[in-house]
Design a protein around this motif. Structure first.
Motif, PDB file in Angstrom:
ATOM      1  N   GLY A   1     -12.068 -64.353  11.808  1.00 15.44           N
ATOM      2  CA  GLY A   1     -13.041 -63.362  12.259  1.00 15.44           C
ATOM      3  C   GLY A   1     -12.492 -62.431  13.320  1.00 15.44           C
ATOM      4  O   GLY A   1     -13.150 -61.477  13.735  1.00 15.44           O
ATOM      5  N   ALA A   2     -11.269 -62.686  13.809  1.00 16.29           N
ATOM      6  CA  ALA A   2     -10.683 -61.832  14.838  1.00 16.29           C
ATOM      7  C   ALA A   2      -9.816 -60.752  14.195  1.00 16.29           C
ATOM      8  O   ALA A   2      -9.256 -60.940  13.117  1.00 16.29           O
ATOM      9  N   ILE A   3      -9.732 -59.607  14.871  1.00 20.01           N
ATOM     10  CA  ILE A   3      -8.899 -58.510  14.375  1.00 20.01           C
ATOM     11  C   ILE A   3      -8.009 -58.013  15.514  1.00 20.01           C
ATOM     12  O   ILE A   3      -8.329 -58.213  16.690  1.00 20.01           O
TER      13      ILE A   3
ATOM     14  N   LYS B   1      -6.581 -54.730  17.335  1.00 17.44           N
ATOM     15  CA  LYS B   1      -6.876 -53.294  17.436  1.00 17.44           C
ATOM     16  C   LYS B   1      -5.579 -52.504  17.486  1.00 17.44           C
ATOM     17  O   LYS B   1      -4.489 -53.063  17.594  1.00 17.44           O
TER      18      LYS B   1
ATOM     19  N   VAL C   1      -9.528 -58.932  19.218  1.00 22.48           N
ATOM     20  CA  VAL C   1     -10.939 -59.057  19.585  1.00 22.48           C
ATOM     21  C   VAL C   1     -11.719 -59.705  18.439  1.00 22.48           C
ATOM     22  O   VAL C   1     -11.302 -59.668  17.284  1.00 22.48           O
ATOM     23  N   PHE C   2     -12.846 -60.307  18.830  1.00 22.58           N
ATOM     24  CA  PHE C   2     -13.829 -60.690  17.822  1.00 22.58           C
ATOM     25  C   PHE C   2     -14.694 -59.465  17.623  1.00 22.58           C
ATOM     26  O   PHE C   2     -15.170 -58.858  18.584  1.00 22.58           O
ATOM     27  N   LYS C   3     -14.910 -59.071  16.367  1.00 23.84           N
ATOM     28  CA  LYS C   3     -15.685 -57.867  16.074  1.00 23.84           C
ATOM     29  C   LYS C   3     -17.116 -58.015  16.584  1.00 23.84           C
ATOM     30  O   LYS C   3     -17.634 -59.114  16.725  1.00 23.84           O
ATOM     31  N   ALA C   4     -17.735 -56.872  16.822  1.00 19.73           N
ATOM     32  CA  ALA C   4     -19.153 -56.853  17.180  1.00 19.73           C
ATOM     33  C   ALA C   4     -19.930 -57.322  15.956  1.00 19.73           C
ATOM     34  O   ALA C   4     -19.656 -56.902  14.836  1.00 19.73           O
ATOM     35  N   THR C   5     -20.878 -58.222  16.174  1.00 18.89           N
ATOM     36  CA  THR C   5     -21.661 -58.744  15.051  1.00 18.89           C
ATOM     37  C   THR C   5     -23.145 -58.595  15.324  1.00 18.89           C
ATOM     38  O   THR C   5     -23.563 -58.393  16.468  1.00 18.89           O
TER      39      THR C   5
ATOM     40  N   LYS D   1     -21.543 -57.861  21.624  1.00 26.14           N
ATOM     41  CA  LYS D   1     -20.414 -57.001  21.992  1.00 26.14           C
ATOM     42  C   LYS D   1     -19.123 -57.556  21.409  1.00 26.14           C
ATOM     43  O   LYS D   1     -19.038 -58.717  21.081  1.00 26.14           O
ATOM     44  N   GLU D   2     -18.110 -56.668  21.325  1.00 25.62           N
ATOM     45  CA  GLU D   2     -16.774 -57.140  20.969  1.00 25.62           C
ATOM     46  C   GLU D   2     -16.292 -58.049  22.094  1.00 25.62           C
ATOM     47  O   GLU D   2     -16.506 -57.758  23.270  1.00 25.62           O
ATOM     48  N   ARG D   3     -15.628 -59.148  21.729  1.00 27.56           N
ATOM     49  CA  ARG D   3     -15.114 -60.052  22.762  1.00 27.56           C
ATOM     50  C   ARG D   3     -13.601 -60.122  22.643  1.00 27.56           C
ATOM     51  O   ARG D   3     -13.075 -60.444  21.560  1.00 27.56           O
TER      52      ARG D   3
END
Length: 195
Positions: free
Chosen positions: A8-10, A12, A18-22, A31-33
Motif C-alpha cells: 500500500g506504500a508508494i 514519490k 508514503v502511505f497514500k491518502a485513503t 492524510k498521506e503518512r
C-alpha cells in the motif's frame, strides 16, 4: 522494519515513501503518512500498520464456511453461531424473568428460623445425655489446652512473656471451667439415673 516497502506504500518523485491518502468508511479522508527509511536501508513501518499476530486456532475460528466473495446468509454468524445463540437465549430468559418479577421487587431473603410445621420436616429429637457428653468433652479439651499453656510457661525462663493476651485470659478461666465441668458431670449422672 522491512527490506521492501510495506503493501500500500508508494515512492514519490522526491524519493520519499508514503502511505497514500485513503477514504474512511464514513467518507472522510486520511492524510498521506510518510514512511521513514532507517539508516541500514530498511523501511520503518508505523505500529498501526503492522499486521496483528493471529494464532492458527484464532484464524480457524474467524474463518467462515462461505466461499470468498460470497456474503453470509442472514442468520448465519460463523462457526460460533450456536454458542452465541445459546448465550443470547439465556440472557434473554434472565432479562424476561427480571421484568416479570418487577423492577422494584427485591429478592426475598430466606428465613433461617422456619418451623418444622412450615417445612413439613420433623425435627430430630436431641438426646439430652448426648448433649451433656458433648459439653463435657469440649470442657475437657479446653482444660487440656490450658494445662499445655501452663506447662509452656513453667518451662520458659521469662514466664508470661511468651503468651499473648488471649492465652493469659484462657489461663485465668481455668477455675471457672473446672467448676463447670464438675456441674456438667453431675448433671450427666442425674440424667443417666433418670433414664
Amino acid at each position: 522494519a522491512m527490506d521492501t516497502l510495506p503493501p500500500g506504500a508508494i515512492i514519490k518523485e522526491d524519493g520519499t515513501a508514503v502511505f497514500k491518502a485513503t477514504k474512511r468508511p464514513d467518507g472522510t479522508m486520511r492524510k498521506e503518512r510518510p514512511i521513514r527509511k532507517l539508516g541500514d536501508g530498511r523501511w520503518y513501518i508505523p505500529q498501526d500498520e503492522v499486521a496483528k499476530f493471529e494464532t492458527t486456532s484464532s484464524r480457524m475460528n474467524n474463518k467462515s464456511n462461505v466461499p470468498i466473495g460470497m456474503t453470509q446468509p442472514i442468520g448465519m454468524s460463523g462457526i460460533n453461531s450456536k454458542k452465541n445463540s445459546k448465550v443470547s437465549k439465556n440472557n434473554n430468559k434472565s432479562q424476561s424473568n427480571k421484568t416479570e418479577a418487577g423492577k422494584d421487587a427485591k429478592p426475598k431473603k430466606e428465613d433461617k428460623n422456619i418451623s418444622a410445621e412450615e417445612t413439613g420436616v420433623e425435627e430430630e429429637k436431641v438426646d439430652p445425655v448426648l448433649q451433656m457428653e458433648k459439653k463435657i468433652k469440649g470442657l475437657k479439651k479446653k482444660l487440656r489446652v490450658i494445662n499445655e499453656l501452663k506447662l509452656k510457661v513453667t518451662q520458659s525462663d521469662g514466664g508470661k512473656e511468651i503468651l499473648n493476651e488471649d492465652q493469659l485470659k484462657k489461663i485465668e478461666k481455668y477455675p471457672e471451667l473446672e467448676e463447670e465441668l464438675k456441674e456438667a458431670e453431675a448433671a450427666l449422672l442425674a440424667l443417666s439415673l433418670d433414664v
